[in-house]
Design an enzyme around this catalytic site. Structure first.
Site, short mmCIF file in Angstrom:
data_model
loop_
_atom_site.label_atom_id
_atom_site.label_comp_id
_atom_site.label_asym_id
_atom_site.label_seq_id
_atom_site.Cartn_x
_atom_site.Cartn_y
_atom_site.Cartn_z
N TYR A 17 -122.72 -60.11 -5.80
CA TYR A 17 -122.23 -60.97 -4.72
C TYR A 17 -121.05 -61.81 -5.23
O TYR A 17 -120.08 -62.05 -4.51
CB TYR A 17 -123.33 -61.90 -4.20
CG TYR A 17 -124.46 -61.22 -3.44
CD1 TYR A 17 -124.75 -59.88 -3.65
CD2 TYR A 17 -125.24 -61.90 -2.54
CE1 TYR A 17 -125.79 -59.25 -2.97
CE2 TYR A 17 -126.28 -61.28 -1.85
CZ TYR A 17 -126.55 -59.95 -2.09
OH TYR A 17 -127.59 -59.33 -1.43
N HIS A 48 -122.11 -55.57 3.99
CA HIS A 48 -122.41 -56.45 5.13
C HIS A 48 -121.13 -57.11 5.65
O HIS A 48 -121.10 -58.32 5.94
CB HIS A 48 -123.45 -57.51 4.77
CG HIS A 48 -124.74 -56.92 4.27
ND1 HIS A 48 -125.88 -56.84 5.04
CD2 HIS A 48 -125.05 -56.35 3.08
CE1 HIS A 48 -126.83 -56.26 4.34
NE2 HIS A 48 -126.36 -55.95 3.15
C1 HEM Z 1 -128.88 -54.38 -6.49
C2 HEM Z 1 -129.06 -54.55 -5.18
C3 HEM Z 1 -128.00 -55.14 -4.27
C4 HEM Z 1 -126.64 -55.18 -4.41
C5 HEM Z 1 -125.80 -54.66 -5.58
C6 HEM Z 1 -126.11 -55.85 -3.25
C7 HEM Z 1 -124.76 -56.09 -3.03
C8 HEM Z 1 -124.25 -56.90 -2.04
C9 HEM Z 1 -122.88 -57.35 -1.93
C10 HEM Z 1 -121.77 -56.97 -2.91
C11 HEM Z 1 -122.77 -58.15 -0.85
C12 HEM Z 1 -121.53 -58.91 -0.35
C13 HEM Z 1 -121.57 -60.33 -0.91
C14 HEM Z 1 -120.42 -61.23 -0.48
O1 HEM Z 1 -119.25 -60.84 -0.53
O2 HEM Z 1 -120.71 -62.41 -0.12
C15 HEM Z 1 -124.07 -58.18 -0.24
C16 HEM Z 1 -124.38 -58.88 0.91
C17 HEM Z 1 -125.63 -58.98 1.41
N1 HEM Z 1 -126.80 -58.45 0.89
FE1 HEM Z 1 -126.98 -57.34 -0.74
N2 HEM Z 1 -127.14 -56.19 -2.42
C18 HEM Z 1 -128.32 -55.77 -3.01
C19 HEM Z 1 -129.59 -55.93 -2.52
C20 HEM Z 1 -129.90 -56.62 -1.40
C21 HEM Z 1 -131.24 -56.88 -0.91
C22 HEM Z 1 -132.54 -56.45 -1.61
C23 HEM Z 1 -131.11 -57.59 0.24
C24 HEM Z 1 -132.18 -58.15 1.15
C25 HEM Z 1 -133.20 -58.80 0.71
C26 HEM Z 1 -129.70 -57.80 0.49
C27 HEM Z 1 -129.16 -58.48 1.56
C28 HEM Z 1 -127.84 -58.78 1.73
C29 HEM Z 1 -127.32 -59.53 2.84
C30 HEM Z 1 -128.13 -60.10 4.01
C31 HEM Z 1 -125.94 -59.67 2.64
C32 HEM Z 1 -124.96 -60.37 3.55
C33 HEM Z 1 -125.05 -61.86 3.29
C34 HEM Z 1 -123.96 -62.56 4.05
O3 HEM Z 1 -124.04 -62.61 5.29
O4 HEM Z 1 -123.02 -63.03 3.38
N3 HEM Z 1 -129.00 -57.20 -0.52
N4 HEM Z 1 -124.96 -57.41 -0.96
#
Ligand code: HEM
Length: 316
Positions: A299, A41
């Site tokens: 995260y 993202h």
């Molecule tokens: C094991 C499953 C998942 C992994 C490993 C993962 C991994 C990540 C990582 C590494 C980031 C970047 C975090 C940062 O640097 O702040 C991220 C951002 C994000 N993830 Fe996931 N994610 C997963 C599942 C999900 C799910 C199920 C959702 C929705 C319900 C989701 C929604 C988001 C969103 C909206 C962001 C961006 C948040 C922002 O604007 O900072 N993710 N994810």
């Protein structure tokens, strides 16, 4: 080395292959990492707004924002992927994250995506799914064929048409959480933000089409969503984010979310927030869904990498 399974309840620990937060983030960032950006993202913009409760959820949770008054928040719209300059319309997933200051000592961080369910039920299989996506359409097809639990996700995908506006998408919690009231009663819930808006005449197909449209829309007034909670019944599995709950589950309109301003600046306030889904206030708690622990750990790892890069950049 900390394995995700060490952070999980014993019943969810993997006996065979284990995935670390480092492995997740390495896979998500791929060979090209963009210094200072999220590893997933990466492309996004900060927004601010407020939440106004209906009062209908307050019997189920102590979280004070559902009782009365309006609560401001900082949010971030984003698209999935590791490229901070990716073309908006090519990304299959759109997202909205929000952060509430509940009290001087409590925050609530929420990150939502457009699908209502995940394709898979646990971190190991999600890792394999990302690997398949990176290998190409054939590998992804083989992955889906080998994983029958992906059916609810595939059904949603077949029915979904991406909107020309971030303001018109529905954003889902996907994972379930518990609401807790002052009597100590717990209820597993999922939620979504339901858009109130209508299509605008202006459409664009530039790389920034979605963020430009949102900026233009906000010049004309706030962008609103209804915040809707789905209440589980005994037979619903709150620990499996790949399984939809039946359509007839009770829904409660908790109130209205209004987004008022957008800030495209890469150093705007939301960019340095880690929207860790386990940052929860009193009145909310995590289910045993193993994906929640995996998310929190990944995260944090992504946050560590981008914060370090920002610091090094500032020192140059
Ligand atoms: C094991 C499953 C998942 C992994 C490993 C993962 C991994 C990540 C990582 C590494 C980031 C970047 C975090 C940062 O640097 O702040 C991220 C951002 C994000 N993830 Fe996931 N994610 C997963 C599942 C999900 C799910 C199920 C959702 C929705 C319900 C989701 C929604 C988001 C969103 C909206 C962001 C961006 C948040 C922002 O604007 O900072 N993710 N994810």
């Amino acid at each position: 080395m900390v394995y995700l399974s060490m952070l999980l309840p014993a019943s969810y620990a993997f006996s065979a292959e284990q995935v670390t937060a480092q492995q997740f983030v390495n896979l998500q960032q791929g060979n090209t990492s963009f210094a200072g950006f999220r590893r997933a993202h990466a492309k996004g913009a900060c927004v601010t707004g407020y939440f106004e409760p209906s009062g209908q959820l307050s019997a189920l949770t102590q979280v004070p924002i559902f009782a009365q008054g309006t609560t401001p928040f900082i949010g971030r719209f984003s698209i999935a992927g590791n490229n901070p300059t990716a073309p908006d319309l090519k990304s299959p997933v759109r997202s909205l994250a929000v952060s509430f200051n509940i009290s001087p000592t409590q925050q609530w961080r929420i990150a939502m995506n457009t699908p209502p369910v995940m394709a898979v039920s646990n971190p190991h299989d999600f890792y394999q799914q990302i690997a398949a996506i990176k290998s190409g359409p054939q590998a992804l097809k083989a992955f889906f064929n080998a994983h029958p639990e992906t059916q609810d996700f595939l059904n949603w995908k077949a029915s979904y048409t991406p909107n020309q506006s971030l303001a018109l998408e529905r954003y889902h919690s996907i994972n379930a959480f518990y609401l807790e009231n002052s009597q100590g009663e717990k209820r597993a819930v999922r939620w979504y933000f339901e858009p109130q808006g209508h299509p605008m005449d202006v459409t664009s197909d530039t790389d920034n089409a979605l963020f430009d449209e949102l900026s233009a829309r906000l010049l004309k007034g706030s962008v609103k969503f209804n915040w809707i909670f789905i209440l589980s019944e005994e037979t619903d599995d709150e620990n499996d984010p790949a399984v939809s709950w039946p359509e007839d589950r009770q829904r409660v309109v908790a109130g209205e979310v209004a987004i008022e301003q957008i800030d495209m600046d890469l150093n705007a306030q939301c960019q340095s927030i880690n929207f860790d889904p386990l940052t929860l206030p009193s009145g909310m708690s995590a289910t045993a869904d193993p994906i929640l622990r995996a998310r929190s750990a990944a995260y944090a790892e992504s946050y560590r990498r981008r914060a370090k890069e920002k610091l090094l950049e500032a020192l140059q």
